[in-house]
Enzyme design. Structure first.
Site, short mmCIF file in Angstrom:
data_model
loop_
_atom_site.label_atom_id
_atom_site.label_comp_id
_atom_site.label_asym_id
_atom_site.label_seq_id
_atom_site.Cartn_x
_atom_site.Cartn_y
_atom_site.Cartn_z
N ARG A 1 -10.29 -21.55 -1.10
CA ARG A 1 -9.62 -20.73 -2.10
C ARG A 1 -9.90 -21.21 -3.52
O ARG A 1 -9.40 -20.60 -4.47
CB ARG A 1 -8.10 -20.76 -1.86
CG ARG A 1 -7.60 -19.59 -0.99
CD ARG A 1 -6.13 -19.81 -0.74
NE ARG A 1 -5.37 -18.61 -0.52
CZ ARG A 1 -5.06 -18.13 0.68
NH1 ARG A 1 -5.50 -18.69 1.77
NH2 ARG A 1 -4.29 -17.07 0.78
N LYS B 1 -7.54 -10.54 6.56
CA LYS B 1 -8.35 -11.68 7.03
C LYS B 1 -7.86 -12.16 8.41
O LYS B 1 -8.63 -12.23 9.35
CB LYS B 1 -8.29 -12.85 6.03
CG LYS B 1 -8.70 -12.48 4.61
CD LYS B 1 -8.67 -13.68 3.67
CE LYS B 1 -7.28 -14.23 3.39
NZ LYS B 1 -6.45 -13.41 2.50
N ARG C 1 4.89 -6.13 5.90
CA ARG C 1 4.92 -7.28 6.81
C ARG C 1 6.19 -8.11 6.58
O ARG C 1 6.77 -8.65 7.50
CB ARG C 1 3.67 -8.13 6.62
CG ARG C 1 3.62 -9.33 7.54
CD ARG C 1 2.30 -10.07 7.51
NE ARG C 1 2.07 -10.75 6.25
CZ ARG C 1 0.97 -11.44 5.95
NH1 ARG C 1 -0.02 -11.49 6.81
NH2 ARG C 1 0.84 -12.05 4.80
N ARG D 1 0.44 -13.99 -6.24
CA ARG D 1 -0.61 -14.36 -5.28
C ARG D 1 -1.90 -13.61 -5.59
O ARG D 1 -2.99 -14.17 -5.49
CB ARG D 1 -0.14 -14.03 -3.86
CG ARG D 1 0.96 -14.98 -3.39
CD ARG D 1 1.72 -14.43 -2.20
NE ARG D 1 0.92 -14.32 -1.00
CZ ARG D 1 1.30 -13.63 0.08
NH1 ARG D 1 2.47 -13.00 0.08
NH2 ARG D 1 0.54 -13.59 1.14
N ARG E 1 8.53 -14.22 6.21
CA ARG E 1 7.80 -15.01 5.21
C ARG E 1 8.35 -14.72 3.81
O ARG E 1 8.30 -13.58 3.34
CB ARG E 1 6.30 -14.67 5.26
CG ARG E 1 5.58 -15.42 6.34
CD ARG E 1 4.11 -15.09 6.40
NE ARG E 1 3.39 -15.30 5.15
CZ ARG E 1 2.08 -15.22 5.05
NH1 ARG E 1 1.34 -14.95 6.12
NH2 ARG E 1 1.49 -15.40 3.89
P1 B4P Z 1 -3.57 -10.17 6.63
O1 B4P Z 1 -4.36 -9.60 5.51
O2 B4P Z 1 -4.27 -10.35 7.93
O3 B4P Z 1 -2.98 -11.47 6.01
P2 B4P Z 1 -3.89 -12.59 5.36
O4 B4P Z 1 -4.67 -12.01 4.22
O5 B4P Z 1 -4.68 -13.25 6.45
O6 B4P Z 1 -2.92 -13.67 4.90
P3 B4P Z 1 -2.42 -14.15 3.46
O7 B4P Z 1 -3.54 -14.17 2.47
O8 B4P Z 1 -1.21 -13.39 3.15
O9 B4P Z 1 -1.91 -15.58 3.69
P4 B4P Z 1 -2.48 -17.01 4.07
O10 B4P Z 1 -1.83 -17.30 5.35
O11 B4P Z 1 -3.98 -17.17 4.02
O12 B4P Z 1 -2.38 -9.24 6.91
C1 B4P Z 1 -1.59 -8.64 5.92
C2 B4P Z 1 -0.86 -7.43 6.47
O13 B4P Z 1 -1.72 -6.30 6.36
C3 B4P Z 1 -0.46 -7.53 7.94
O14 B4P Z 1 0.83 -7.03 8.08
C4 B4P Z 1 -1.47 -6.63 8.64
O15 B4P Z 1 -0.94 -6.01 9.80
C5 B4P Z 1 -1.77 -5.61 7.59
N1 B4P Z 1 -3.10 -5.04 7.71
C6 B4P Z 1 -4.24 -5.75 7.96
N2 B4P Z 1 -5.29 -4.90 8.01
C7 B4P Z 1 -4.81 -3.65 7.74
C8 B4P Z 1 -5.41 -2.34 7.63
N3 B4P Z 1 -6.72 -2.15 7.82
N4 B4P Z 1 -4.62 -1.29 7.32
C9 B4P Z 1 -3.29 -1.47 7.15
N5 B4P Z 1 -2.66 -2.66 7.26
C10 B4P Z 1 -3.41 -3.74 7.54
O16 B4P Z 1 -1.91 -17.90 2.86
C11 B4P Z 1 -0.53 -17.99 2.55
C12 B4P Z 1 -0.27 -19.07 1.50
O17 B4P Z 1 -0.69 -20.37 2.02
C13 B4P Z 1 -1.05 -18.96 0.17
O18 B4P Z 1 -0.41 -18.10 -0.76
C14 B4P Z 1 -1.07 -20.45 -0.30
O19 B4P Z 1 0.14 -20.82 -0.88
C15 B4P Z 1 -1.22 -21.22 1.00
N6 B4P Z 1 -2.64 -21.50 1.31
C16 B4P Z 1 -3.31 -21.04 2.42
N7 B4P Z 1 -4.58 -21.47 2.39
C17 B4P Z 1 -4.73 -22.21 1.26
C18 B4P Z 1 -5.84 -22.89 0.67
N8 B4P Z 1 -7.05 -22.87 1.24
N9 B4P Z 1 -5.64 -23.55 -0.51
C19 B4P Z 1 -4.43 -23.58 -1.08
N10 B4P Z 1 -3.34 -22.93 -0.59
C20 B4P Z 1 -3.48 -22.26 0.58
#
Ligand code: B4P
Length: 190
Positions: A89, A14, A128, A146, A134
């Site tokens: 979420r 995302k 990551r 998660r 993290r």
């Molecule tokens: P991303 O996939 O970009 O990470 P993310 O989903 O955006 O973030 P995540 O869900 O972990 O955390 P968030 O900050 O929202 O990247 C993951 C990895 O994959 C990276 O290393 C990237 O390089 C790699 N990658 C991406 N695309 C790829 C591909 N095509 N091929 C290979 N590798 C690839 O949330 C973190 C925490 O915050 C939650 O657990 C919760 O506690 C809290 N939180 C956030 N929003 C909330 C909400 N709305 N309500 C309640 N709690 C919340």
């Protein structure tokens, strides 16, 4: 306005894809994860509340995240549209977002799910975690929690928007460019 929800389990890509989408479409990215991590870094009262919850891989309260989003949407009058990344979420957050957008005469244009299998998610997040610092990316049991929280509490958000024909699913495994092309093909049909 073009208002998109970039949706998917942790590690689905995302945050990664949101960067490319904002460049192409000139949208404002709202990542609740990034906002919470800046609150933690600044050691604010809100950050202190969120820190342990996030380290365990659980969800921060709806009130906190809705409050953060609200203050931005109400104060940014220039935005061409938003990309909501990691929000909503829960169905409660989705309902709050719908009301918030309705107050400015807007609504969600489309939710886009990046579909990625659990093994790939775990591999990406552990990778990551080697240099992200993290805590939630460094322990398999927290990553599994998660993913479980996503299935139990967050998937219903997709069902909520499907009722209005606003949920699309794309394959989230492949190169970054391939996935970006899939996302563009959904957006350009809107
Ligand atoms: P991303 O996939 O970009 O990470 P993310 O989903 O955006 O973030 P995540 O869900 O972990 O955390 P968030 O900050 O929202 O990247 C993951 C990895 O994959 C990276 O290393 C990237 O390089 C790699 N990658 C991406 N695309 C790829 C591909 N095509 N091929 C290979 N590798 C690839 O949330 C973190 C925490 O915050 C939650 O657990 C919760 O506690 C809290 N939180 C956030 N929003 C909330 C909400 N709305 N309500 C309640 N709690 C919340």
């Amino acid at each position: 306005m073009l208002n998109l929800i970039l949706f998917g389990p942790p590690g689905a890509g995302k945050g990664t894809q949101a960067q490319h989408i904002i460049e192409k479409y000139g949208l404002v990215q709202l990542s609740t994860g990034d906002m919470l991590r800046s609150q933690i870094a600044a050691k604010t009262e809100l950050g202190l509340k969120a820190q342990q919850i996030m380290a365990n891989g659980d969800l921060v309260s709806d009130e906190i995240v809705v409050g953060m989003i609200k203050s931005i949407v109400h104060n940014d009058k220039q935005a061409k549209g938003y990309i909501f990344d990691g929000f909503p979420r829960t169905v409660k957050q989705a309902q709050a977002l719908d009301s918030l957008l309705a107050e400015i005469g807007e609504g969600i244009s489309q939710l886009i799910l990046l579909d990625v299998n659990d093994d790939e998610l775990k591999a990406r997040l552990l990778n990551r975690g080697k240099d992200s610092g993290r805590a939630d990316d460094q322990d398999v049991s927290i990553i599994e929690n998660r993913i479980k929280v996503f299935k139990d509490q967050t998937i219903p958000v997709m069902e909520h928007y499907a009722k209005f024909n606003k949920s699309a699913k794309i394959e989230g495994v492949g190169s970054l460019d391939e996935i970006f092309e899939r996302i563009i093909s959904v957006i350009d049909k809107l």
